[in-house]
Design an enzyme around this catalytic site. Structure first.
Site, PDB file in Angstrom:
ATOM      1  N   LYS A 150       0.875  -1.183   0.000  1.00  0.00           N
ATOM      2  CA  LYS A 150       0.000   0.000   0.000  1.00  0.00           C
ATOM      3  C   LYS A 150       0.903   1.220   0.000  1.00  0.00           C
ATOM      4  O   LYS A 150       1.243   1.777   1.032  1.00  0.00           O
ATOM      5  CB  LYS A 150      -0.950  -0.028   1.207  1.00  0.00           C
ATOM      6  CG  LYS A 150      -2.218   0.762   0.953  1.00  0.00           C
ATOM      7  CD  LYS A 150      -3.272   0.492   1.994  1.00  0.00           C
ATOM      8  CE  LYS A 150      -4.418   1.474   1.872  1.00  0.00           C
ATOM      9  NZ  LYS A 150      -5.341   1.231   0.759  1.00  0.00           N
ATOM     10  N   GLU A 183      -9.147  -4.675  -9.745  1.00  0.00           N
ATOM     11  CA  GLU A 183      -9.875  -3.963  -8.691  1.00  0.00           C
ATOM     12  C   GLU A 183     -10.254  -2.596  -9.218  1.00  0.00           C
ATOM     13  O   GLU A 183      -9.939  -2.260 -10.355  1.00  0.00           O
ATOM     14  CB  GLU A 183      -9.024  -3.865  -7.424  1.00  0.00           C
ATOM     15  CG  GLU A 183      -7.692  -3.158  -7.604  1.00  0.00           C
ATOM     16  CD  GLU A 183      -6.869  -3.092  -6.311  1.00  0.00           C
ATOM     17  OE1 GLU A 183      -7.445  -3.146  -5.224  1.00  0.00           O
ATOM     18  OE2 GLU A 183      -5.630  -2.975  -6.413  1.00  0.00           O
TER      19      GLU A 183
HETATM   20  C1  LIG Z   1      -6.483   0.449   0.438  1.00  0.00           C
HETATM   21  C2  LIG Z   1      -6.864  -0.099  -0.884  1.00  0.00           C
HETATM   22  C3  LIG Z   1      -7.930  -1.001  -1.046  1.00  0.00           C
HETATM   23  C4  LIG Z   1      -8.889  -1.353   0.064  1.00  0.00           C
HETATM   24  O1  LIG Z   1      -8.289  -1.978   1.131  1.00  0.00           O
HETATM   25  P1  LIG Z   1      -8.953  -1.918   2.591  1.00  0.00           P
HETATM   26  O2  LIG Z   1      -7.952  -2.603   3.436  1.00  0.00           O
HETATM   27  O3  LIG Z   1     -10.237  -2.646   2.506  1.00  0.00           O
HETATM   28  O4  LIG Z   1      -9.136  -0.484   2.925  1.00  0.00           O
HETATM   29  C5  LIG Z   1      -8.139  -1.546  -2.295  1.00  0.00           C
HETATM   30  N1  LIG Z   1      -7.361  -1.231  -3.343  1.00  0.00           N
HETATM   31  C6  LIG Z   1      -6.350  -0.355  -3.225  1.00  0.00           C
HETATM   32  C7  LIG Z   1      -5.544  -0.028  -4.426  1.00  0.00           C
HETATM   33  C8  LIG Z   1      -6.059   0.238  -2.000  1.00  0.00           C
HETATM   34  O5  LIG Z   1      -5.051   1.112  -1.900  1.00  0.00           O
END
Ligand SMILES: *Cc1c(COP(=O)(O)O)cnc(C)c1O
Length: 292
Positions: A150, A183
């Protein structure tokens, strides 16, 4: 508003970082988005663990032990007297020179914690569901910038967001390099077909969302089979229901993809059941804090 910057709680106007921070210069850093509901921080351990994993993967030392990180996050929420909050934890490489070499920033990481409120979309969209569109920008390759990290390096997602907006949509569906569903720009995707849930596996250009994992747990509890399975756009188009998951967006029904209606074109029954259950558990699970 008080913002945590490297151990201090500062007024918003004083909360600043250096223009030489490699987080600013290169997007060199990692982050988390966390929510608190009714004085309970939801899945705090999971978020902290993922932050440390993201940092480890990019060889970024976290300047605090996990227990101290938890304290810092809670202190920041308390300082802002928030019963419900959206918390952003940002850890960047810190101040360095104009080169890429992260060793030049060694030992001076920047840790910022912001506790605020957001709702990503108007209430109406959560009730009626969202229409999304496939965007041309593909999701980062796992062997380039792995989506499991992330990272502050978010241009991949921002380009996709721009494309969705340019096409008149609020959210874009990103595919991986093979053309499979990955996603959305900041949310994971689920579809429902014949009473079963499907979501792309982690290796298919998706971040392993904590909300995604929560939904899989909820499905187990509700005895709805949940599968991690490669998804094509065709399978998305012919699904009965669909929804997105993310800490910021929470659960969002999807009712149209690329002009194709999903199911009845309204948020589905299973989607609504899972949304209700999600609301319930966020109200009662989490790390509790007090407000003075
Ligand atoms: C943070 C994020 C998510 C969602 O993750 P959560 O842990 O559910 O908040 C999905 N895709 C991306 C690219 C992200 O940065």
């Amino acid at each position: 508003m008080k913002v945590y910057v490297n151990g201090k709680l500062l007024d918003k106007r004083d909360a600043k970082v250096s223009v030489f921070d490699h987080g600013y210069l290169y997007g060199d850093g990692v982050f988390e988005g966390i929510r608190a509901y009714n004085k309970l921080v939801f899945k705090l351990k999971e978020h902290i663990d993922r932050l440390y994993e993201s940092a480890h993967s990019i060889m970024l030392d976290v300047p605090l032990a996990k227990s101290k990180m938890q304290e810092a996050i809670i202190k920041t929420i308390q300082a802002n007297k928030l019963k419900d909050a959206y918390i952003r934890v940002v850890l960047s490489r810190g101040e360095g020179d104009l080169g890429l070499d992260p060793r030049k920033c060694k030992g001076r990481q920047t840790l910022v914690i912001i506790a605020d409120k957001i709702s990503l979309y108007p209430k109406e969209v959560y009730q009626k569901g969202m229409k999304i569109v496939t965007v041309p920008t593909m999701r980062n390759l796992c062997e380039a910038v792995n989506p499991q990290i992330k990272s502050l390096n978010y241009l991949n997602n921002i380009l996709a967001k721009i494309e969705a907006i340019n096409s008149g949509y609020q959210e874009g569906l990103m595919l991986d390099h093979l053309g499979y569903v990955a996603e959305c720009t900041g949310e994971n995707i689920f579809v429902v077909k014949n009473g079963q849930l499907y979501t792309p596996p982690q290796c298919m250009g998706t971040l392993r969302g904590i909300t995604r994992d929560t939904v899989i747990d909820i499905a187990k509890k509700l005895k709805i089979p949940a599968n991690e399975h490669v998804l094509t756009r065709h399978e998305f188009y012919i699904s009965d229901e669909s929804f997105l998951t993310g800490t910021a967006a929470e659960l969002m029904p999807v009712v149209e993809v690329d002009g194709r209606k999903i199911g009845t074109g309204k948020p589905g029954k299973i989607t609504q059941k899972i949304m209700e259950e999600f609301k319930k558990i966020t109200k009662k699970e989490g790390v509790r804090y007090e407000l003075g």
